[in-house]
Scaffold this motif. Structure first.
Motif, PDB file in Angstrom:
ATOM      1  N   MET A   1       0.839  -1.199   0.000  1.00 27.11           N
ATOM      2  CA  MET A   1       0.000   0.000   0.000  1.00 27.11           C
ATOM      3  C   MET A   1       0.878   1.255   0.000  1.00 27.11           C
ATOM      4  O   MET A   1       1.979   1.239   0.550  1.00 27.11           O
ATOM      5  N   ILE A   2       0.354   2.306  -0.598  1.00 26.83           N
ATOM      6  CA  ILE A   2       1.001   3.618  -0.549  1.00 26.83           C
ATOM      7  C   ILE A   2      -0.017   4.630  -0.048  1.00 26.83           C
ATOM      8  O   ILE A   2      -1.120   4.737  -0.587  1.00 26.83           O
ATOM      9  N   ASP A   3       0.370   5.368   0.991  1.00 28.73           N
ATOM     10  CA  ASP A   3      -0.470   6.451   1.492  1.00 28.73           C
ATOM     11  C   ASP A   3      -0.166   7.678   0.649  1.00 28.73           C
ATOM     12  O   ASP A   3       0.909   8.274   0.766  1.00 28.73           O
ATOM     13  N   SER A   4      -1.100   8.049  -0.213  1.00 24.46           N
ATOM     14  CA  SER A   4      -0.839   9.125  -1.182  1.00 24.46           C
ATOM     15  C   SER A   4      -1.005  10.519  -0.604  1.00 24.46           C
ATOM     16  O   SER A   4      -0.811  11.500  -1.327  1.00 24.46           O
ATOM     17  N   HIS A   5      -1.329  10.612   0.707  1.00 24.97           N
ATOM     18  CA  HIS A   5      -1.523  11.948   1.287  1.00 24.97           C
ATOM     19  C   HIS A   5      -1.539  11.851   2.806  1.00 24.97           C
ATOM     20  O   HIS A   5      -2.469  11.296   3.396  1.00 24.97           O
ATOM     21  N   CYS A   6      -0.493  12.380   3.436  1.00 26.26           N
ATOM     22  CA  CYS A   6      -0.476  12.441   4.901  1.00 26.26           C
ATOM     23  C   CYS A   6       0.367  13.623   5.355  1.00 26.26           C
ATOM     24  O   CYS A   6       1.150  14.190   4.589  1.00 26.26           O
ATOM     25  N   HIS A   7       0.195  13.969   6.634  1.00 25.78           N
ATOM     26  CA  HIS A   7       0.891  15.122   7.228  1.00 25.78           C
ATOM     27  C   HIS A   7       1.508  14.700   8.560  1.00 25.78           C
ATOM     28  O   HIS A   7       1.227  15.292   9.600  1.00 25.78           O
ATOM     29  N   ILE A   8       2.359  13.686   8.560  1.00 25.21           N
ATOM     30  CA  ILE A   8       2.859  13.157   9.831  1.00 25.21           C
ATOM     31  C   ILE A   8       3.929  14.049  10.455  1.00 25.21           C
ATOM     32  O   ILE A   8       4.433  13.733  11.543  1.00 25.21           O
ATOM     33  N   PHE A   9       4.253  15.159   9.810  1.00 19.02           N
ATOM     34  CA  PHE A   9       5.170  16.135  10.398  1.00 19.02           C
ATOM     35  C   PHE A   9       4.435  17.080  11.358  1.00 19.02           C
ATOM     36  O   PHE A   9       5.069  17.876  12.047  1.00 19.02           O
ATOM     37  N   GLU A  10       3.104  17.018  11.402  1.00 21.92           N
ATOM     38  CA  GLU A  10       2.335  17.974  12.195  1.00 21.92           C
ATOM     39  C   GLU A  10       2.532  17.785  13.701  1.00 21.92           C
ATOM     40  O   GLU A  10       2.921  16.712  14.172  1.00 21.92           O
ATOM     41  N   LYS A  11       2.218  18.855  14.455  1.00 21.34           N
ATOM     42  CA  LYS A  11       2.465  18.891  15.901  1.00 21.34           C
ATOM     43  C   LYS A  11       1.741  17.777  16.647  1.00 21.34           C
ATOM     44  O   LYS A  11       2.228  17.293  17.674  1.00 21.34           O
ATOM     45  N   SER A  12       0.579  17.364  16.144  1.00 23.53           N
ATOM     46  CA  SER A  12      -0.204  16.342  16.857  1.00 23.53           C
ATOM     47  C   SER A  12       0.526  15.003  16.951  1.00 23.53           C
ATOM     48  O   SER A  12       0.133  14.133  17.733  1.00 23.53           O
TER      49      SER A  12
END
Length: 253
Positions: A1-12
């Motif tokens: 699988m490929i996650d085509s959109h994430c923001h794991i750099f965010e503060k949360s």
């Protein structure tokens, strides 16, 4: 699988990226697109991706919520960033009239500029559209050389048909797993497999059974499983197709 959109750099994520990535790998998520949406997050996505080559792939854009009277300066900063850094897409960018339309005209202009950057630099564009689906379509259709993906698509089947004609992919996320999500399930049933992507949009929109929690790439499998049921296709075969689509669109190694 490929996650085509994430923001794991965010503060949360509280600097837990290493464990988040480990869980993603354990759940057979083979690559992640780190999607920037402001000067700060474009840099964060790029710098995090440097630590995990051939696993994390950064993009850069100006989200509509970042647009204000200084949007031109932000677009210029974006272009300078693209010139100096390898990114795999422009965006996320687009139109969002959900909360505030104070800068509606500026949003449209900023979107146009980013479409033009995607054409100039021969990169796909990642499009965010919220309560602005018709305006988004009317803008994109003026640029036949533009291509990309409708991120976390929330529109109707009828509008999906129009975006497919514009050479766009449709990306589905957590909402397709929600029990009462009639329209996302209809879209999943309709969109041809060769024009579909999946994403988590982490940390947002966690799929069932984790709805309401912080989302992360390891939850991508729940989205895959739901689409497998809707499309009545073996999950292994579905995975191969969606991975190939993502690699093709973003020209990943």
């Amino acid at each position: 699988m490929i996650d085509s959109h994430c923001h794991i750099f965010e503060k949360s994520f509280n600097n837990e990226q290493e464990s988040v990535i480990l869980r993603a790998k354990e759940n057979k998520v083979n690559k992640l697109l780190l999607v920037g949406f402001s000067k700060e997050t474009n840099e964060q996505a790029y710098n995090l991706a440097l630590k995990y080559p051939h696993y994390l792939y950064p993009t850069a854009g100006v989200h509509p919520s970042e647009v204000d009277e200084n949007y031109l300066a932000k677009i210029n900063e974006l272009e300078n960033f693209i010139k100096e850094h390898q990114v795999y897409a422009i965006g996320e960018c687009g139109l969002d009239f959900h909360y505030d339309t104070t800068y509606k005209d500026e949003q449209i202009k900023a979107f146009r500029y980013q479409i033009e950057l995607s054409i100039k630099y021969k990169l796909p564009i990642i499009v965010h559209s919220r309560d602005a689906i018709l305006e988004t379509y009317n803008t994109l259709k003026e640029y036949p050389d533009c291509y990309g993906v409708m991120h976390c698509y929330s529109g109707s089947v009828e509008m999906a048909k129009l975006f497919l004609k514009l050479n766009f992919y449709i990306s589905l996320g957590g909402p397709v797993t929600f029990k009462n999500a009639r329209v996302p399930k209809e879209v999943a049933e309709f969109v041809p497999l060769d024009r579909m992507l999946i994403e988590t949009d982490s940390p947002y929109l966690a799929p069932m059974p984790n709805r309401g929690k912080r989302n992360e790439p390891s939850y991508l499998r729940y989205i895959m499983e739901e689409i497998s049921k809707i499309k009545k296709i073996n999950i292994v075969e579905l995975d191969k197709i969606l991975e190939a689509n993502t690699i093709k669109l973003f020209r990943l190694e």
